[in-house]
Scaffold this motif. Structure first.
Motif, short mmCIF file in Angstrom:
data_model
loop_
_atom_site.label_atom_id
_atom_site.label_comp_id
_atom_site.label_asym_id
_atom_site.label_seq_id
_atom_site.Cartn_x
_atom_site.Cartn_y
_atom_site.Cartn_z
N PHE A 126 3.30 -14.04 2.30
CA PHE A 126 2.06 -14.66 1.83
C PHE A 126 2.38 -15.48 0.57
O PHE A 126 2.85 -14.95 -0.43
CB PHE A 126 1.02 -13.59 1.51
CG PHE A 126 -0.32 -14.15 1.12
CD1 PHE A 126 -1.19 -14.65 2.07
CD2 PHE A 126 -0.71 -14.18 -0.22
CE1 PHE A 126 -2.44 -15.17 1.71
CE2 PHE A 126 -1.94 -14.70 -0.59
CZ PHE A 126 -2.81 -15.19 0.38
N THR A 127 2.14 -16.78 0.65
CA THR A 127 2.59 -17.71 -0.38
C THR A 127 1.44 -18.26 -1.18
O THR A 127 0.50 -18.83 -0.62
CB THR A 127 3.38 -18.88 0.26
OG1 THR A 127 4.46 -18.35 1.04
CG2 THR A 127 3.91 -19.81 -0.81
N TRP A 184 1.32 -7.22 -11.76
CA TRP A 184 1.48 -6.58 -10.46
C TRP A 184 2.51 -5.46 -10.50
O TRP A 184 2.36 -4.45 -9.81
CB TRP A 184 1.86 -7.62 -9.41
CG TRP A 184 0.73 -8.59 -9.14
CD1 TRP A 184 -0.60 -8.35 -9.33
CD2 TRP A 184 0.85 -9.92 -8.68
NE1 TRP A 184 -1.33 -9.47 -9.00
CE2 TRP A 184 -0.47 -10.44 -8.60
CE3 TRP A 184 1.91 -10.75 -8.33
CZ2 TRP A 184 -0.73 -11.75 -8.17
CZ3 TRP A 184 1.65 -12.03 -7.90
CH2 TRP A 184 0.35 -12.52 -7.81
N LEU A 243 5.23 -3.41 -2.74
CA LEU A 243 4.88 -4.83 -2.69
C LEU A 243 6.05 -5.66 -3.19
O LEU A 243 6.33 -5.72 -4.38
CB LEU A 243 3.64 -5.10 -3.55
CG LEU A 243 3.11 -6.54 -3.57
CD1 LEU A 243 2.71 -6.98 -2.16
CD2 LEU A 243 1.94 -6.65 -4.52
N LEU A 269 7.81 -8.73 -4.42
CA LEU A 269 7.41 -9.96 -5.08
C LEU A 269 8.58 -10.93 -5.14
O LEU A 269 9.74 -10.53 -5.19
CB LEU A 269 6.93 -9.66 -6.51
CG LEU A 269 5.76 -8.69 -6.64
CD1 LEU A 269 5.53 -8.33 -8.11
CD2 LEU A 269 4.48 -9.30 -6.05
N LEU A 297 4.70 -10.80 -1.31
CA LEU A 297 3.77 -11.69 -1.99
C LEU A 297 4.63 -12.65 -2.81
O LEU A 297 5.32 -12.24 -3.76
CB LEU A 297 2.82 -10.90 -2.89
CG LEU A 297 1.87 -11.70 -3.79
CD1 LEU A 297 1.04 -12.70 -2.98
CD2 LEU A 297 0.95 -10.75 -4.55
N LEU A 338 -4.83 -10.82 -5.07
CA LEU A 338 -4.57 -9.61 -4.30
C LEU A 338 -5.62 -9.41 -3.20
O LEU A 338 -5.30 -8.93 -2.11
CB LEU A 338 -4.54 -8.40 -5.24
CG LEU A 338 -3.38 -8.35 -6.24
CD1 LEU A 338 -3.46 -7.08 -7.08
CD2 LEU A 338 -2.03 -8.46 -5.54
N TYR A 367 -4.66 -11.67 -0.45
CA TYR A 367 -3.47 -11.12 0.22
C TYR A 367 -3.88 -10.03 1.21
O TYR A 367 -3.39 -9.99 2.35
CB TYR A 367 -2.51 -10.56 -0.82
CG TYR A 367 -1.34 -9.78 -0.25
CD1 TYR A 367 -0.17 -10.43 0.13
CD2 TYR A 367 -1.41 -8.40 -0.07
CE1 TYR A 367 0.91 -9.73 0.66
CE2 TYR A 367 -0.35 -7.69 0.45
CZ TYR A 367 0.80 -8.35 0.83
OH TYR A 367 1.85 -7.65 1.37
N GLU A 368 -4.76 -9.13 0.78
CA GLU A 368 -5.22 -8.06 1.66
C GLU A 368 -5.93 -8.62 2.89
O GLU A 368 -5.70 -8.16 4.02
CB GLU A 368 -6.17 -7.13 0.90
CG GLU A 368 -5.48 -6.27 -0.15
CD GLU A 368 -6.44 -5.29 -0.81
OE1 GLU A 368 -6.02 -4.17 -1.12
OE2 GLU A 368 -7.61 -5.67 -1.01
N THR A 400 -3.19 -10.39 5.24
CA THR A 400 -2.15 -9.56 5.85
C THR A 400 -2.66 -8.27 6.46
O THR A 400 -1.96 -7.64 7.25
CB THR A 400 -1.08 -9.21 4.79
OG1 THR A 400 -1.69 -8.40 3.76
CG2 THR A 400 -0.50 -10.47 4.18
#
Length: 284
Positions: free
Chosen positions: A55-56, A78, A88, A90, A157, A265, A268-269, A272
């Motif tokens: 995820f960019t 994070w 996660l 990174l 992420l 975030l 992202y959730e 994904t």
């Protein structure tokens, strides 16, 4: 051309050519409007394989607006979060024209292990590497994703920071799943109404350095008003719609940075399907 007294003198004069203004073939009703809603993004994300490229999040904006400082703060935030058992992964890719300045800054400040920070030298207009030809950034992001595959089963992420550019820059959707555009109050309170795709089309507009507003004579109320006007939705439903999100912050003093973190975030959730337990339980 004649030479006199050791210097060259021009023996002729080029007449100034008079140009007749040409009428534009296009009429623009506005400098652009915000048209990226969560429902639109969700449809785009359905076609993404996050195992190939994590995820960019694209972070763009003019030189000196605070992109690298925000990137550092987000990574530090994070890594300090109680994300339960979720590992996660990174990673960050930085863009500079002729140097690796931003990657070196993040490495010196131990934002991430050195092998999780990659630098792209664009060698030209920075926006070309995030919009027209994104191959160098895609390659770096895919390499970071492959490095993560052995240590985590969830998509990494990844942050992709653009080189500092002008208001015409914005990320291609082929490169960034989520776009953040950073401006700062030191540029003057006129900046939001100047428009440009970063201001009008980014998923989140960040207005940084609010602590300098009085010193530079910028009116935050004007900036908020103009940002909302520029980021008004294209289609207004029966119940009305709010403009694209804008966050006023001071990255240096960590003001509203947690809100920016929560926004990312949360997206992202959604994209994904991974639940980051404890991600929103920190103090603001």
């Amino acid at each position: 051309m004649m030479r006199q007294s050791g210097i060259f003198r021009c023996s002729w004069i080029v007449p100034v050519r008079q140009h007749t203004p040409r009428r534009s073939h296009y009429t623009y009703s506005s400098p652009g409007q915000f048209d990226t809603t969560p429902s639109v993004l969700t449809q785009v994300w359905k076609n993404r394989d996050f195992r190939q490229r994590g995820f960019t999040v694209g972070i763009g904006g003019p030189v000196g607006s605070g992109k690298t400082a925000l990137t550092l703060k987000l990574l530090q935030t994070w890594q300090a979060l109680p994300l339960s058992s979720v590992n996660l992964n990174l990673g960050v890719v930085t863009n500079d024209i002729f140097t690796q300045e931003d990657a070196e800054f993040l490495t010196r400040h131990k934002a991430l292990p050195a092998d999780r920070i990659k630098a792209v030298e664009t060698g030209g207009c920075p926006h070309a590497a995030i919009r027209e030809d994104v191959s160098s950034n895609l390659t770096a992001l895919e390499q970071l994703t492959q490095q993560s595959s052995s240590s985590s089963s969830i998509p990494p992420l990844l942050l992709c920071e653009s080189g500092g550019d002008n208001l015409a820059a914005n990320f291609s959707r082929e490169l960034a799943d989520l776009t953040i555009y950073v401006i700062d109050v030191a540029g003057g309170d006129k900046v939001p109404r100047k428009g440009g795709p970063g201001i009008t089309q980014s998923d989140l507009l960040v207005i940084n350095k609010i602590d300098l507003a009085d010193a530079v004579g910028s009116d935050l109320g004007i900036m908020e008003r103009d940002a909302n006007l520029m980021r008004a939705p294209v289609v207004v439903g029966a119940g009305g719609q709010v403009p694209g999100p804008t966050i006023f912050c001071s990255v240096k003093h960590n003001i509203q940075v947690p809100e920016i973190s929560d926004f990312i975030l949360g997206m992202y959730e959604t994209a994904t399907g991974v639940t980051l337990a404890g991600a929103a339980d920190h103090d603001h």
